[in-house]
Design a protein around this motif. Structure first.
Motif, PDB file in Angstrom:
ATOM      1  N   ASN A  16       1.122  -1.295  -0.277  1.00  0.00           N
ATOM      2  CA  ASN A  16      -0.049   0.277  -0.189  1.00  0.00           C
ATOM      3  C   ASN A  16       1.245   1.704   0.189  1.00  0.00           C
ATOM      4  N   ILE A  17       1.716   1.021   0.703  1.00  0.00           N
ATOM      5  CA  ILE A  17       2.244   2.270   0.477  1.00  0.00           C
ATOM      6  C   ILE A  17       2.649   3.335  -0.485  1.00  0.00           C
ATOM      7  N   GLU A  18       3.388   2.818  -1.314  1.00  0.00           N
ATOM      8  CA  GLU A  18       3.584   4.058  -2.486  1.00  0.00           C
ATOM      9  C   GLU A  18       2.610   4.508  -2.896  1.00  0.00           C
ATOM     10  N   LYS A  19       1.649   3.402  -2.887  1.00  0.00           N
ATOM     11  CA  LYS A  19      -0.090   3.941  -3.582  1.00  0.00           C
ATOM     12  C   LYS A  19      -0.630   5.200  -2.873  1.00  0.00           C
ATOM     13  N   ILE A  20      -0.682   5.363  -0.892  1.00  0.00           N
ATOM     14  CA  ILE A  20      -0.316   6.027  -0.454  1.00  0.00           C
ATOM     15  C   ILE A  20       0.158   7.409  -0.759  1.00  0.00           C
ATOM     16  N   VAL A  21       1.296   7.008  -1.324  1.00  0.00           N
ATOM     17  CA  VAL A  21       1.948   8.964  -0.908  1.00  0.00           C
ATOM     18  C   VAL A  21       1.772   9.657  -2.351  1.00  0.00           C
ATOM     19  N   LEU A  27      -3.091  15.661  -4.281  1.00  0.00           N
ATOM     20  CA  LEU A  27      -4.314  16.150  -4.108  1.00  0.00           C
ATOM     21  C   LEU A  27      -4.386  17.532  -4.721  1.00  0.00           C
ATOM     22  N   PRO A  28      -5.179  17.787  -4.110  1.00  0.00           N
ATOM     23  CA  PRO A  28      -5.690  19.495  -4.780  1.00  0.00           C
ATOM     24  C   PRO A  28      -4.484  20.562  -3.522  1.00  0.00           C
ATOM     25  N   ASP A  95      -3.609   1.996   4.619  1.00  0.00           N
ATOM     26  CA  ASP A  95      -4.313   0.617   3.626  1.00  0.00           C
ATOM     27  C   ASP A  95      -5.944   1.282   2.721  1.00  0.00           C
ATOM     28  N   PHE A  96      -5.977   2.871   2.765  1.00  0.00           N
ATOM     29  CA  PHE A  96      -7.074   3.144   2.173  1.00  0.00           C
ATOM     30  C   PHE A  96      -8.147   2.249   2.912  1.00  0.00           C
ATOM     31  N   ASP A 101      -8.546  11.618  -0.692  1.00  0.00           N
ATOM     32  CA  ASP A 101      -9.598  12.821  -0.789  1.00  0.00           C
ATOM     33  C   ASP A 101     -10.543  13.667   0.220  1.00  0.00           C
ATOM     34  N   ASP A 102     -10.591  12.834   1.828  1.00  0.00           N
ATOM     35  CA  ASP A 102     -11.392  13.346   2.417  1.00  0.00           C
ATOM     36  C   ASP A 102     -10.780  14.059   3.173  1.00  0.00           C
TER      37      ASP A 102
END
Ligand SMILES: Nc1nc2c(ncn2[C@@H]2O[C@H](COP(=O)(O)OP(=O)(O)O[C@H]3O[C@H](CO)[C@@H](O)[C@H](O)[C@@H]3O)[C@@H](O)[C@H]2O)c(=O)[nH]1
Length: 242
Positions: A16-21, A27-28, A95-96, A101-102
């Motif tokens: 998960n770590i790379e994707k979450i970073v 993000l805007p 882990d998403f 986005d929140d």
């Protein structure tokens, strides 16, 4: 430099770590990230170190063993408080299950007057995706149990997706926070409320992880069950009062 720091504790989160970073940095709003890794045998910290070459706003603290989610966050809070730029300090899982986005809505709630904004699964019905029914019921009734025993009016007492204004973490005595699992999440909310801070719940949808495994255990569940009663008793002796 950002005024907002996302603390992400990790133990064996290589999937998960790379994707979450990458998601947080896309993000805007520009958030910085602090990973607190507890010597994950799967090499999570090595992935973070590689990503640091690409993202200067990605920070890493490494501890030498699995010391628990609560102490990882306390470590992160102290790290953040030592750096004056951070006004908004977040807790988020790797882990998403918490949708990055929140983060923007949680931050807005604090910008608009909350001292602590909680990403809440139960403020508008039950918003949990992919959890087995027994876990949904356990979590929902756990929050009810916390409300009955502690009298705090929070629908999602064990929630672990939060934005604190710096003042909250600088005021409550972090060295007195005793618990490490779900009880840690309850204790932080209970203490913030006892100290008179304004806590709001922001509705979120919690989606169970699809990669990696949960690290929570029966011991952590037991800690929460007994811990809630301990918190109530300790509060009679003013442990949680200003
Ligand atoms: N550094 C560190 N990180 C840890 C440890 N244990 C867990 N983590 C990290 O903490 C995050 C949450 O761990 P999970 O194992 O996925 O927790 P969960 O059972 O899904 O619990 C989540 O939901 C609960 C409410 O239902 C929350 O109470 C809890 O804090 C967490 O957000 C993940 O990023 C995981 O890698 C630890 O001992 N040390």
């Amino acid at each position: 430099m950002s005024d907002s720091l996302i603390i992400i504790p990790t133990y064996n989160e290589k999937e998960n770590i790379e994707k979450i970073v990458r998601k947080v940095f896309s993000l805007p709003y520009f958030f910085e990230i602090l990973i607190i890794d507890d010597g994950s045998p799967d090499g999570t910290a090595d992935i973070v170190k590689k990503l640091q070459q690409e993202y200067p706003a990605l920070h890493l603290e490494q501890r030498t063993g699995k010391l628990g989610l609560g102490t990882a966050y306390i470590h992160g809070f102290r790290w953040a408080l030592a750096r004056p730029q951070y006004e908004y300090i977040f807790e988020m899982d790797a882990d998403f299950s918490h949708n990055p986005d929140d983060l923007i809505r949680l931050r807005e709630a604090c910008v608009n007057g909350a001292d602590l904004a909680i990403g809440s699964r139960y403020v508008n019905g039950v918003n949990v995706v992919n959890w087995p029914m027994n876990r949904v019921l356990m979590s929902y009734f756990a929050s009810m149990y916390v409300r009955i025993i502690t009298r705090i009016n929070i629908q999602d007492a064990t929630a672990g997706f939060k934005c604190y204004r710096k003042q909250v973490l600088a005021t409550i005595p972090l060295d007195k926070i005793k618990f490490v699992g779900y009880a840690f999440q309850i204790e932080m909310k209970f203490t913030a409320i006892k100290y008179g801070f304004k806590v709001v719940e922001v509705p979120i949808i919690f989606t169970d992880r699809t990669e990696g495994t949960s690290k929570m255990s029966t011991r952590i569940f037991r800690e929460a069950f007994i811990g809630v009663i301990q918190m109530k008793v300790w509060s009679w002796f003013r442990k949680y009062n200003r």
